[in-house]
Structures are given as structure tokens and as C-alpha cells.
Scaffold this motif. Structure first.
Motif, mmCIF file in Angstrom:
data_model
loop_
_atom_site.group_PDB
_atom_site.id
_atom_site.type_symbol
_atom_site.label_atom_id
_atom_site.label_comp_id
_atom_site.label_asym_id
_atom_site.label_seq_id
_atom_site.Cartn_x
_atom_site.Cartn_y
_atom_site.Cartn_z
ATOM 1 N N ASN A 141 0.824 -1.225 0.000
ATOM 2 C CA ASN A 141 0.000 0.000 0.000
ATOM 3 C C ASN A 141 0.853 1.268 0.000
ATOM 4 O O ASN A 141 0.430 2.309 0.512
ATOM 5 C CB ASN A 141 -0.948 0.032 1.212
ATOM 6 C CG ASN A 141 -1.810 -1.198 1.318
ATOM 7 O OD1 ASN A 141 -2.199 -1.775 0.308
ATOM 8 N ND2 ASN A 141 -2.104 -1.616 2.538
ATOM 9 N N ILE A 142 2.049 1.182 -0.580
ATOM 10 C CA ILE A 142 2.966 2.324 -0.601
ATOM 11 C C ILE A 142 2.735 3.191 -1.841
ATOM 12 O O ILE A 142 2.725 4.420 -1.759
ATOM 13 C CB ILE A 142 4.432 1.843 -0.560
ATOM 14 C CG1 ILE A 142 4.732 1.171 0.789
ATOM 15 C CG2 ILE A 142 5.403 2.992 -0.806
ATOM 16 C CD1 ILE A 142 6.075 0.459 0.843
ATOM 17 N N ALA A 143 2.527 2.548 -2.984
ATOM 18 C CA ALA A 143 2.349 3.286 -4.237
ATOM 19 C C ALA A 143 1.573 2.456 -5.244
ATOM 20 O O ALA A 143 1.782 1.241 -5.342
ATOM 21 C CB ALA A 143 3.708 3.671 -4.821
ATOM 22 N N VAL A 144 0.686 3.109 -5.986
ATOM 23 C CA VAL A 144 -0.011 2.479 -7.109
ATOM 24 C C VAL A 144 0.031 3.422 -8.300
ATOM 25 O O VAL A 144 0.069 4.645 -8.140
ATOM 26 C CB VAL A 144 -1.475 2.104 -6.781
ATOM 27 C CG1 VAL A 144 -1.542 0.939 -5.802
ATOM 28 C CG2 VAL A 144 -2.256 3.300 -6.249
ATOM 29 N N PHE A 145 0.031 2.865 -9.489
ATOM 30 C CA PHE A 145 0.158 3.658 -10.709
ATOM 31 C C PHE A 145 -1.162 4.297 -11.113
ATOM 32 O O PHE A 145 -1.201 5.439 -11.563
ATOM 33 C CB PHE A 145 0.676 2.761 -11.843
ATOM 34 C CG PHE A 145 0.871 3.495 -13.142
ATOM 35 C CD1 PHE A 145 1.897 4.413 -13.289
ATOM 36 C CD2 PHE A 145 0.034 3.259 -14.223
ATOM 37 C CE1 PHE A 145 2.086 5.090 -14.488
ATOM 38 C CE2 PHE A 145 0.210 3.930 -15.427
ATOM 39 C CZ PHE A 145 1.241 4.844 -15.558
ATOM 40 N N ASN A 146 -2.263 3.568 -10.969
ATOM 41 C CA ASN A 146 -3.587 4.061 -11.354
ATOM 42 C C ASN A 146 -4.009 5.182 -10.404
ATOM 43 O O ASN A 146 -4.216 4.958 -9.211
ATOM 44 C CB ASN A 146 -4.601 2.913 -11.326
ATOM 45 C CG ASN A 146 -5.916 3.283 -11.982
ATOM 46 O OD1 ASN A 146 -6.387 4.404 -11.874
ATOM 47 N ND2 ASN A 146 -6.527 2.321 -12.654
ATOM 48 N N ASP A 147 -4.139 6.406 -10.936
ATOM 49 C CA ASP A 147 -4.485 7.563 -10.104
ATOM 50 C C ASP A 147 -5.784 7.352 -9.326
ATOM 51 O O ASP A 147 -5.912 7.767 -8.180
ATOM 52 C CB ASP A 147 -4.622 8.827 -10.973
ATOM 53 C CG ASP A 147 -3.329 9.182 -11.684
ATOM 54 O OD1 ASP A 147 -2.272 9.124 -11.036
ATOM 55 O OD2 ASP A 147 -3.374 9.505 -12.882
ATOM 56 N N GLY A 148 -6.743 6.694 -9.985
ATOM 57 C CA GLY A 148 -8.034 6.477 -9.348
ATOM 58 C C GLY A 148 -7.998 5.487 -8.199
ATOM 59 O O GLY A 148 -8.909 5.460 -7.361
ATOM 60 N N LEU A 149 -6.926 4.679 -8.135
ATOM 61 C CA LEU A 149 -6.817 3.674 -7.064
ATOM 62 C C LEU A 149 -6.289 4.252 -5.755
ATOM 63 O O LEU A 149 -6.505 3.679 -4.690
ATOM 64 C CB LEU A 149 -5.894 2.530 -7.508
ATOM 65 C CG LEU A 149 -6.527 1.342 -8.212
ATOM 66 C CD1 LEU A 149 -5.459 0.347 -8.637
ATOM 67 C CD2 LEU A 149 -7.552 0.646 -7.317
ATOM 68 N N ARG A 150 -5.582 5.386 -5.824
ATOM 69 C CA ARG A 150 -4.946 5.920 -4.611
ATOM 70 C C ARG A 150 -5.942 6.211 -3.486
ATOM 71 O O ARG A 150 -5.707 5.816 -2.343
ATOM 72 C CB ARG A 150 -4.118 7.169 -4.960
ATOM 73 C CG ARG A 150 -2.701 6.801 -5.347
ATOM 74 C CD ARG A 150 -1.859 7.965 -5.805
ATOM 75 N NE ARG A 150 -1.251 7.585 -7.073
ATOM 76 C CZ ARG A 150 -1.225 8.307 -8.159
ATOM 77 N NH1 ARG A 150 -1.752 9.501 -8.159
ATOM 78 N NH2 ARG A 150 -0.671 7.852 -9.257
ATOM 79 N N PRO A 151 -7.063 6.890 -3.766
ATOM 80 C CA PRO A 151 -8.031 7.108 -2.686
ATOM 81 C C PRO A 151 -8.621 5.801 -2.142
ATOM 82 O O PRO A 151 -8.913 5.703 -0.944
ATOM 83 C CB PRO A 151 -9.128 7.952 -3.361
ATOM 84 C CG PRO A 151 -8.468 8.569 -4.541
ATOM 85 C CD PRO A 151 -7.462 7.566 -5.008
ATOM 86 N N ILE A 152 -8.757 4.790 -3.008
ATOM 87 C CA ILE A 152 -9.328 3.511 -2.582
ATOM 88 C C ILE A 152 -8.337 2.754 -1.698
ATOM 89 O O ILE A 152 -8.709 2.151 -0.696
ATOM 90 C CB ILE A 152 -9.726 2.671 -3.820
ATOM 91 C CG1 ILE A 152 -10.793 3.425 -4.623
ATOM 92 C CG2 ILE A 152 -10.264 1.304 -3.411
ATOM 93 C CD1 ILE A 152 -11.058 2.864 -5.997
ATOM 94 N N VAL A 153 -7.039 2.801 -2.072
ATOM 95 C CA VAL A 153 -5.998 2.182 -1.235
ATOM 96 C C VAL A 153 -5.953 2.872 0.122
ATOM 97 O O VAL A 153 -5.787 2.224 1.166
ATOM 98 C CB VAL A 153 -4.615 2.249 -1.935
ATOM 99 C CG1 VAL A 153 -3.515 1.758 -0.993
ATOM 100 C CG2 VAL A 153 -4.616 1.403 -3.204
ATOM 101 N N SER A 154 -6.138 4.191 0.120
ATOM 102 C CA SER A 154 -6.154 4.946 1.379
ATOM 103 C C SER A 154 -7.303 4.489 2.277
ATOM 104 O O SER A 154 -7.148 4.386 3.498
ATOM 105 C CB SER A 154 -6.276 6.445 1.081
ATOM 106 O OG SER A 154 -6.275 7.199 2.273
ATOM 107 N N GLU A 155 -8.452 4.202 1.680
ATOM 108 C CA GLU A 155 -9.602 3.684 2.453
ATOM 109 C C GLU A 155 -9.247 2.354 3.095
ATOM 110 O O GLU A 155 -9.612 2.081 4.236
ATOM 111 C CB GLU A 155 -10.823 3.521 1.543
ATOM 112 C CG GLU A 155 -11.499 4.825 1.162
ATOM 113 C CD GLU A 155 -12.744 4.583 0.317
ATOM 114 O OE1 GLU A 155 -13.431 3.565 0.541
ATOM 115 O OE2 GLU A 155 -13.026 5.408 -0.564
#
Length: 430
Positions: free
Chosen positions: A20-34
Motif C-alpha cells: 500500500n505504498i504506491a499504485v500507478f492508477n491515479d483512481g486507485l490511490r483514494p481507494i488504497v487509502s480507504e
């Protein structure tokens, strides 16, 4: 060495996603944060990652990679997003993610060579026409700042931006044709699309910076999200590793960060590709910075400046070193960028409009490119198929994202034509 670079990029990117450190898909970042906050289960996160990224890998990343024989970064990093987030985050899940990610990178590189050879055995080799998919992208990309201005400010300002950019482009064409720019005996050739793009970006940021925060309405992003910024800074070593690897692989011309620079590289225009990559990176800073600061999840390519480093560095080892330094500087500067974005909310808000403008432009350009490629493969039938494919996809509620319709449709036409030729119901198109 080339294979090692790609394997390591796949493995490290999968680890970053898994942790959960970094993802490429911009739209996934808020979901990973959840998920980090505990409001989303790992299984749901993995399924969401698959749903958001798989279609883009198949319909966007792979076709571009095939058409240019250069890996579009989306092909590998959208895939490692899925691999990292689907595998459990535990003592055995993380190593498995690394192994699968490395194998995925290796398979993409070796499979690419196999695909190219496979095309040579087909009755109709449609690999060369497939390259037409990306041709309109390079030319039309200069229009995205004007669209971003229109979306954020007004249609009149958007038209003005577009008109000035178009005039600058034609002036660059005139200067090139007349050979007006010289250094000694050498004539300098301007990249007309690049000049138009730079002018458009100047207009966009000039309008954005005039939109200052009202007194009392400012939100200090750096202090509100200080824990999230600190979380990103703690993992800076990982970003330096993957930044170094991607800059090195780009210098070896193994991969590109976007369709524009990829197509320019395929044409042998490395300097122009570097300029296009730089313009894109500047435009993406507000988006990447704001999503990172708000979520505590970074991008494995940072602000994408590492691609610029890779394209302009004189050799692979300098690219590796500078790439690591650049992404380190990006992470360390996040707090200052947050304060700047807070001071100029127009610049902060432009991030989403830039992304929307790029997406809309790519949808149109790739549809045109896909139609042209399909018609080169099968004259007449190609246009018919792409038009029908697009309209039926819209009627069905868009099961295939618009941006993928052109590339996927062109590949489908190539497959259908080969089947019809083998069945003897179609002659090999001339």
C-alpha cells in the motif's frame, strides 16, 4: 541487462502496491487509502483494482506496446497494481507478489518479441497498420491545454488558448520550412506540436495562478495531511529504487511513459519524445501531488519526470543515478508543493481538469487512429467495423472504456481478416 531492468521494475512495483505504498492508477490511490484506514477489506480492494486496471492493460497498454515494440509503462504498472493488491499483505504474500510481478515483466518483454515474430507468419501481417492507432495522438495532444482551460475557466478562454497554440504551431512550421533558426551551419528544427503544447500550458497555468484563495478559505494541505506526507517520505528509498530502474529502462528505449513520447520514440525522435514527456510531467504535478498528499499513497513513477531523465541522460548509469535523485527531491518537496497548491487553488484544481482533458482527447484521437488502422488492414470494412463497434459499445453501457475502443477494434479487425482469409472468403487486402 534489459531483461533484468524489466524484471526488477515488475517485482518492485508489485511490492509497492502490495504494501500500500504506491499504485500507478491515479483512481486507485483514494481507494488504497480507504483500505489503509480500515474501511475497505483487502478482497474488495483487489477486486476493485482488477476492475479498474485490467481493461486498460488489455485495451490501452498492450496495443500501444505491440504497435511500437516499446513497452508503454501502463502495460507493466497497471498489471503490477493488480498483482500487488490481489495478493495478501503478509510475510508470504509480499514475496509472491514480487515473484509474480517479476515474471509478469519478463513475460511482457519476451512475449513482445514472440508476438512480433508471430505476426510474420499470419496471412495478413497487421502489425505495421496497427502503428497507425497512435499516429493522431501525437498531433492532437497539443489541444489538451485548451480543453483544460475551457473546462476550468470558460469556453472563450479555451478558444483563445487553442487559437494562439494553433498559430504558434503554424509559425513553427513556417520557421522550419524556411530554415530561419540556425546555430553556425546547422539548421534547428522546432517541434511544432511541442511548441503549441508549451504555449497552451503557459495559458493554463497563467489563468490558474490568477485564481487565488479567498481570505479565511485556505486549507493548509501540508498540516492537515502531515501524517500522510510523512508516510510517503518514510518510504522514499523504495521510490528511489524504482525511479532509478524506470529512468534506466527508458534510457535503453525499453519503455515510455505515455503514448505521445512512445510514438515519437518509435519514429526515432528521442529529443521530441523528451520534450513531450516534460510537458506531460509538468501538467501532472498538481494531480499526482494532491492525490499523494491527500491519501498517503504515491505513484511508482512520481511526477513522471524520471521518463524525462531517461530520455535526456547521455547513458544508462547516469539515468539511473539522476532518476533516483529526482524522485527523492520530488518526495522531499511534497510539503512545499502542498503549500503552493494551497496558495493557488486554481493550480490545485487544474490537476483534475488536465486529466479529464487528456482522457477526452485520447478517446477521440485513439478512435480516429483505430479507425485508420482498421481501414488500412481491411479497406472499407475497417471503418464499418469501428463505427459499429463504438456505437454498440455505447448502447451496451460502455463495457469497454471509450479510450480502448479504437485500439481493441483495430486488433479485432486484424484477427477477423486473418480468419476470413484462411477460410477463403476474403482475398488478402492490397
Amino acid at each position: 541487462m534489459e531483461t533484468l531492468f524489466v524484471i526488477l521494475i515488475g517485482a518492485v512495483a508489485a511490492i509497492l502496491a502490495n504494501q500500500n505504498i504506491a499504485v500507478f492508477n491515479d483512481g486507485l490511490r483514494p481507494i488504497v487509502s480507504e483500505h489503509i484506514d480500515g474501511s475497505l477489506k483487502r478482497r474488495e480492494l483487489g477486486l476493485t483494482a482488477f476492475a479498474m486496471s485490467f481493461g486498460l492493460v488489455i485495451g490501452f497498454g498492450i496495443p500501444f506496446t505491440l504497435s511500437a515494440s516499446i513497452i508503454l509503462i501502463h502495460s507493466i504498472l497497471l498489471g503490477t497494481d493488480i498483482i500487488g493488491l490481489i495478493t495478501p499483505k503478509n510475510k508470504w504474500g509480499t514475496p509472491i507478489a514480487a515473484i509474480i510481478g517479476g515474471l509478469y515483466g519478463w513475460g511482457l518483454l519476451t512475449g513482445l518479441e514472440g508476438f512480433v515474430k508471430l505476426f510474420e507468419y499470419l496471412p495478413v501481417n497487421f502489425l505495421e497498420p496497427l502503428g497507425e492507432v497512435g499516429t493522431p495522438v501525437v498531433v492532437t495532444f497539443m489541444a489538451f491545454p485548451a480543453l483544460a482551460v475551457a473546462l476550468q475557466f470558460s469556453i472563450k478562454k479555451g478558444i483563445l488558448t487553442f487559437a494562439v497554440a494553433a498559430i504558434v504551431r503554424q509559425l513553427a512550421v513556417f520557421v522550419n520550412e524556411q530554415g530561419l533558426l540556425t546555430i553556425g551551419d546547422n539548421v534547428i528544427t522546432l517541434n511544432q506540436e511541442g511548441m503549441a503544447l508549451i504555449v497552451g500550458m503557459i495559458f493554463l497555468f497563467a489563468y490558474a495562478m490568477r485564481e487565488k484563495a479567498e481570505e479565511g478559505s485556505s486549507v493548509d494541505l501540508a498540516s492537515v495531511f502531515s501524517e500522510k506526507v510523512l508516510r510517503i517520505k518514510k518510504n522514499v528509498v523504495y521510490f528511489m529504487i524504482i525511479g532509478a530502474l524506470i529512468a534506466g529502462a527508458t534510457n535503453l528505449l525499453l519503455m515510455a511513459g505515455d503514448p505521445i513520447s512512445l510514438n515519437l520514440l518509435a519514429e526515432g525522435k528521442q529529443t521530441d519524445a523528451g520534450i513531450a514527456a516534460a510537458a506531460r510531467a509538468i501538467g501532472f504535478i498538481p494531480l499526482v501531488a494532491s492525490t499523494a498528499i491527500a491519501t498517503g499513497v504515491y505513484s511508482p513513477v512520481g511526477f513522471t519526470l524520471i521518463f524525462v531523465v531517461g530520455l535526456f541522460a547521455p547513458n544508462v548509469w547516469l539515468a539511473v543515478i539522476i532518476g533516483a535523485v529526482v524522485i527523492f527531491a520530488e518526495v522531499m518537496l511534497l510539503s512545499y508543493i502542498a503549500k503552493f497548491l494551497d496558495k493557488y487553488p486554481g493550480v490545485r484544481n487544474s490537476g483534475e481538469n488536465i486529466r479529464s482533458a487528456m482522457t477526452k482527447l485520447l478517446e477521440v484521437a485513439l478512435l480516429i487512429g483505430g479507425a485508420n488502422a482498421a481501414n488500412m488492414i481491411a479497406p472499407g470494412f475497417g471503418f464499418f467495423f469501428i463505427a459499429g463497434f463504438y456505437l454498440l459499445n455505447e448502447a451496451a453501457g460502455r463495457p469497454i472504456v471509450r479510450i480502448a475502443v479504437g485500439p481493441v477494434g483495430a486488433i479485432a479487425v486484424g484477427i477477423i481478416v486473418n480468419i476470413l482469409v484462411l477460410l477463403g472468403v476474403m482475398n488478402i487486402p492490397q
